[in-house]
Design a protein around this motif. Structure first.
Motif, mmCIF file in Angstrom:
data_model
loop_
_atom_site.group_PDB
_atom_site.id
_atom_site.type_symbol
_atom_site.label_atom_id
_atom_site.label_comp_id
_atom_site.label_asym_id
_atom_site.label_seq_id
_atom_site.Cartn_x
_atom_site.Cartn_y
_atom_site.Cartn_z
ATOM 1 N N SER A 265 0.725 -1.152 0.006
ATOM 2 C CA SER A 265 0.036 -0.142 0.006
ATOM 3 C C SER A 265 0.899 1.377 -0.067
ATOM 4 C CB SER A 265 -0.964 0.193 1.339
ATOM 5 O OG SER A 265 -0.168 0.219 2.645
ATOM 6 N N PRO A 266 0.505 2.236 -0.488
ATOM 7 C CA PRO A 266 1.226 3.528 -0.835
ATOM 8 C C PRO A 266 1.503 4.138 0.514
ATOM 9 C CG PRO A 266 -0.784 3.708 -2.241
ATOM 10 C CD PRO A 266 -0.996 2.653 -1.239
ATOM 11 N N ASP A 267 0.749 4.044 1.811
ATOM 12 C CA ASP A 267 1.292 4.443 3.125
ATOM 13 C C ASP A 267 2.041 3.349 3.833
ATOM 14 O OD1 ASP A 267 -0.719 2.469 3.225
ATOM 15 O OD2 ASP A 267 -1.878 3.837 4.961
ATOM 16 N N ALA A 268 2.604 2.254 3.150
ATOM 17 C CA ALA A 268 3.371 1.242 4.142
ATOM 18 C C ALA A 268 4.852 1.909 4.052
ATOM 19 C CB ALA A 268 3.265 0.196 3.213
ATOM 20 N N PRO A 269 5.552 1.394 5.178
ATOM 21 C CA PRO A 269 6.687 1.879 5.095
ATOM 22 C C PRO A 269 7.570 1.599 3.951
ATOM 23 C CG PRO A 269 6.329 0.697 7.381
ATOM 24 C CD PRO A 269 5.271 0.578 6.266
ATOM 25 N N THR A 270 8.938 2.226 3.549
ATOM 26 C CA THR A 270 9.516 2.177 2.458
ATOM 27 C C THR A 270 10.611 1.172 2.534
ATOM 28 O OG1 THR A 270 10.765 4.141 2.933
ATOM 29 C CG2 THR A 270 8.651 4.648 1.677
ATOM 30 N N TRP A 271 10.906 0.337 3.182
ATOM 31 C CA TRP A 271 11.741 -0.563 3.373
ATOM 32 C C TRP A 271 11.834 -1.509 2.065
ATOM 33 C CZ3 TRP A 271 15.384 -0.456 6.991
ATOM 34 C CH2 TRP A 271 15.141 0.222 8.061
ATOM 35 N N PRO A 272 13.116 -1.380 1.521
ATOM 36 C CA PRO A 272 13.203 -2.253 0.248
ATOM 37 C C PRO A 272 13.228 -3.772 0.710
ATOM 38 C CG PRO A 272 15.070 -1.107 0.720
ATOM 39 C CD PRO A 272 14.137 -0.611 1.844
ATOM 40 N N ILE A 273 12.413 -4.374 -0.327
ATOM 41 C CA ILE A 273 12.387 -5.925 0.105
ATOM 42 C C ILE A 273 12.765 -6.864 -1.282
ATOM 43 C CG2 ILE A 273 10.728 -7.841 0.613
ATOM 44 C CD1 ILE A 273 9.453 -5.969 2.727
ATOM 45 N N THR A 274 13.744 -7.392 -1.405
ATOM 46 C CA THR A 274 14.015 -8.303 -2.368
ATOM 47 C C THR A 274 13.661 -9.881 -2.393
ATOM 48 O OG1 THR A 274 16.226 -6.914 -2.667
ATOM 49 C CG2 THR A 274 15.834 -9.165 -3.838
ATOM 50 N N ALA A 275 12.992 -10.167 -3.284
ATOM 51 C CA ALA A 275 12.568 -11.717 -3.549
ATOM 52 C C ALA A 275 13.537 -12.460 -3.887
ATOM 53 C CB ALA A 275 11.251 -11.500 -4.372
ATOM 54 N N ARG A 276 14.096 -13.448 -3.531
ATOM 55 C CA ARG A 276 15.095 -14.546 -3.958
ATOM 56 C C ARG A 276 14.188 -15.501 -4.344
ATOM 57 N NH1 ARG A 276 19.213 -10.981 -4.545
ATOM 58 N NH2 ARG A 276 19.723 -9.915 -2.596
ATOM 59 N N ASN A 291 16.121 -5.355 2.813
ATOM 60 C CA ASN A 291 17.519 -5.071 2.747
ATOM 61 C C ASN A 291 18.068 -3.686 3.801
ATOM 62 O OD1 ASN A 291 17.778 -6.413 0.200
ATOM 63 N ND2 ASN A 291 16.938 -4.854 -0.945
ATOM 64 N N VAL A 292 18.687 -4.222 4.903
ATOM 65 C CA VAL A 292 19.018 -3.206 5.887
ATOM 66 C C VAL A 292 20.158 -2.545 5.617
ATOM 67 C CG1 VAL A 292 18.067 -4.564 7.634
ATOM 68 C CG2 VAL A 292 20.215 -5.030 7.105
ATOM 69 N N ILE A 293 20.823 -2.947 4.461
ATOM 70 C CA ILE A 293 21.962 -2.022 3.791
ATOM 71 C C ILE A 293 21.619 -1.926 2.106
ATOM 72 C CG2 ILE A 293 24.188 -2.025 3.200
ATOM 73 C CD1 ILE A 293 25.046 -3.461 5.740
ATOM 74 N N ALA A 294 21.496 -0.615 1.982
ATOM 75 C CA ALA A 294 21.123 -0.239 0.561
ATOM 76 C C ALA A 294 22.565 0.128 -0.150
ATOM 77 C CB ALA A 294 20.210 1.097 0.440
ATOM 78 N N GLY A 295 23.019 -0.735 -0.999
ATOM 79 C CA GLY A 295 24.597 -0.456 -1.494
ATOM 80 C C GLY A 295 25.456 -0.468 -0.257
ATOM 81 N N SER A 296 26.274 0.959 -0.293
ATOM 82 C CA SER A 296 27.053 0.849 0.902
ATOM 83 C C SER A 296 26.407 1.746 2.089
ATOM 84 C CB SER A 296 28.250 1.731 0.475
ATOM 85 O OG SER A 296 27.934 3.107 -0.205
ATOM 86 N N ILE A 297 25.230 2.123 1.809
ATOM 87 C CA ILE A 297 24.561 2.965 3.026
ATOM 88 C C ILE A 297 23.936 2.008 3.853
ATOM 89 C CG2 ILE A 297 22.942 4.750 3.190
ATOM 90 C CD1 ILE A 297 23.678 5.806 0.167
ATOM 91 N N GLU A 298 23.992 2.116 5.159
ATOM 92 C CA GLU A 298 23.612 1.495 6.227
ATOM 93 C C GLU A 298 22.251 2.192 6.408
ATOM 94 O OE1 GLU A 298 24.363 -1.006 10.618
ATOM 95 O OE2 GLU A 298 26.107 0.303 9.449
ATOM 96 N N LEU A 299 21.257 1.414 6.802
ATOM 97 C CA LEU A 299 20.105 1.977 7.018
ATOM 98 C C LEU A 299 19.901 2.006 8.638
ATOM 99 C CD1 LEU A 299 17.741 0.273 4.210
ATOM 100 C CD2 LEU A 299 18.855 2.498 4.407
#
Length: 322
Positions: A265-276, A291-299
């Motif tokens: 939903s549009p109002d859900a938190p924006t945590w990126p989630i990857t499907a393996r 993904n608690v780390i986005a590239g080199s950027i720790e969330l």
């Protein structure tokens, strides 16, 4: 070792045996790792540093290297689109990546050898999707300026000049346009055979080349600086969504779709989630990874721990029995 022991025991247990013996889906997208481009972009990034260039250690490069930030943004973008990717070397490109991948991404590949150019053209003529984002093919593999950029004919573009709206590793203010979520990269780009999806101040930004003149290949040229996507997917989700929609449409028209589609939903938190996605015989195994780390950027972990559960809808491509 003691802290990791419970997790390792779980991974080695019977419950995860199907995951261990399963096989990953074949990659759909190849990302070219061009070391000459890395070297040339490093020279351009440091040209304003003066004597302080020696401070560009690894920790500094993670946030200041325009090439690294672009590469990580492409990785994050493909993961968010649910597309499986693989990095390839120039020699692997020459060996014929078309046999396994349907799309080839050239992240700011400013320097390409003659053999790489021929391999990319062969991939395109064989029906592949070629995706580039800035300054493609301006130099040879020996960092010699070409009289004409190598892939402009394939990409359906023409350059009036080679200006890029970067000053060292900093984006120039005039690159940012109110009508676009991402800054314009090259103000001198013109569309020849490609169709611009957006034009700002006479400058085309997203240029799509469709099959023509008997050529089955497709192209996408992003005349945009997407260095910040890796952060935007967390902290500026509206900008990130715009870029995903732009790229997704072109991949879909080329027949490249994820096996698993996630939506929330549009109002859900924006945590990126990857499907393996993996296969175990006739079974399809899906793992969802936050993904608690986005590239080199720790969330920030506290946001993850304090946020409410994220409702996700999962759609599987094809027909499967529960």
């Amino acid at each position: 070792a003691e802290a990791l022991a419970p997790a390792l025991k779980l991974m080695a247990g019977d419950r995860l045996a199907p995951w261990r013996r399963s096989t990953a889906r074949k990659p759909q997208v190849a990302i070219l790792c061009s070391m000459p481009s890395v070297r040339l972009h490093w020279l351009n990034d440091t040209k304003r540093d003066g004597l302080s260039w020696v401070n560009r250690l690894t920790s500094h490069e993670l946030t200041h290297s325009t090439q690294a930030r672009t590469r990580e943004s492409w990785v994050a973008l493909l993961e968010d689109l649910g597309l499986r990717y693989v990095f390839i070397t120039p020699s692997q490109l020459e060996d014929g990546v078309r046999r396994s991948c349907k799309a080839l991404v050239l992240p700011r590949s400013i320097a390409l050898s003659a053999q790489e150019v021929e391999s990319i053209k062969a991939f395109y003529h064989g029906g592949g999707l070629v995706v580039a984002d800035c300054q493609t093919g301006l130099y040879t593999g020996h960092l010699v300026r070409r009289p004409k950029p190598a892939l402009d004919d394939v990409l359906g573009i023409r350059r009036k000049n080679d200006h890029v709206l970067l000053d060292g590793d900093r984006i120039l203010p005039r690159a940012r346009r109110p009508s676009l979520p991402y800054p314009i990269a090259e103000p001198g780009i013109e569309a020849v055979r490609a169709t611009p999806r957006h034009v700002d101040g006479g400058v085309p930004t997203t240029l799509v080349g469709t099959p023509a003149d008997g050529q089955p290949g497709r192209t996408l040229y992003l005349n945009l600086l997407i260095l910040d996507y890796v952060r935007d997917r967390i902290f500026a989700p509206d900008r990130a969504t715009w870029l995903r929609d732009e790229v997704r449409a072109v991949f879909q028209r080329a027949g490249i779709r994820p096996a698993i589609r996630l939506s929330r939903s549009p109002d859900a938190p924006t945590w990126p989630i990857t499907a393996r996605v993996r296969r175990d015989g006739e079974d399809l195994i899906v793992a969802l990874q936050v993904n608690v780390i986005a590239g080199s950027i720790e969330l920030p972990w506290d946001r993850l721990l304090e946020s409410a559960p994220v409702p996700i809808s999962l759609e599987i491509d094809g027909t499967w029995t529960a």
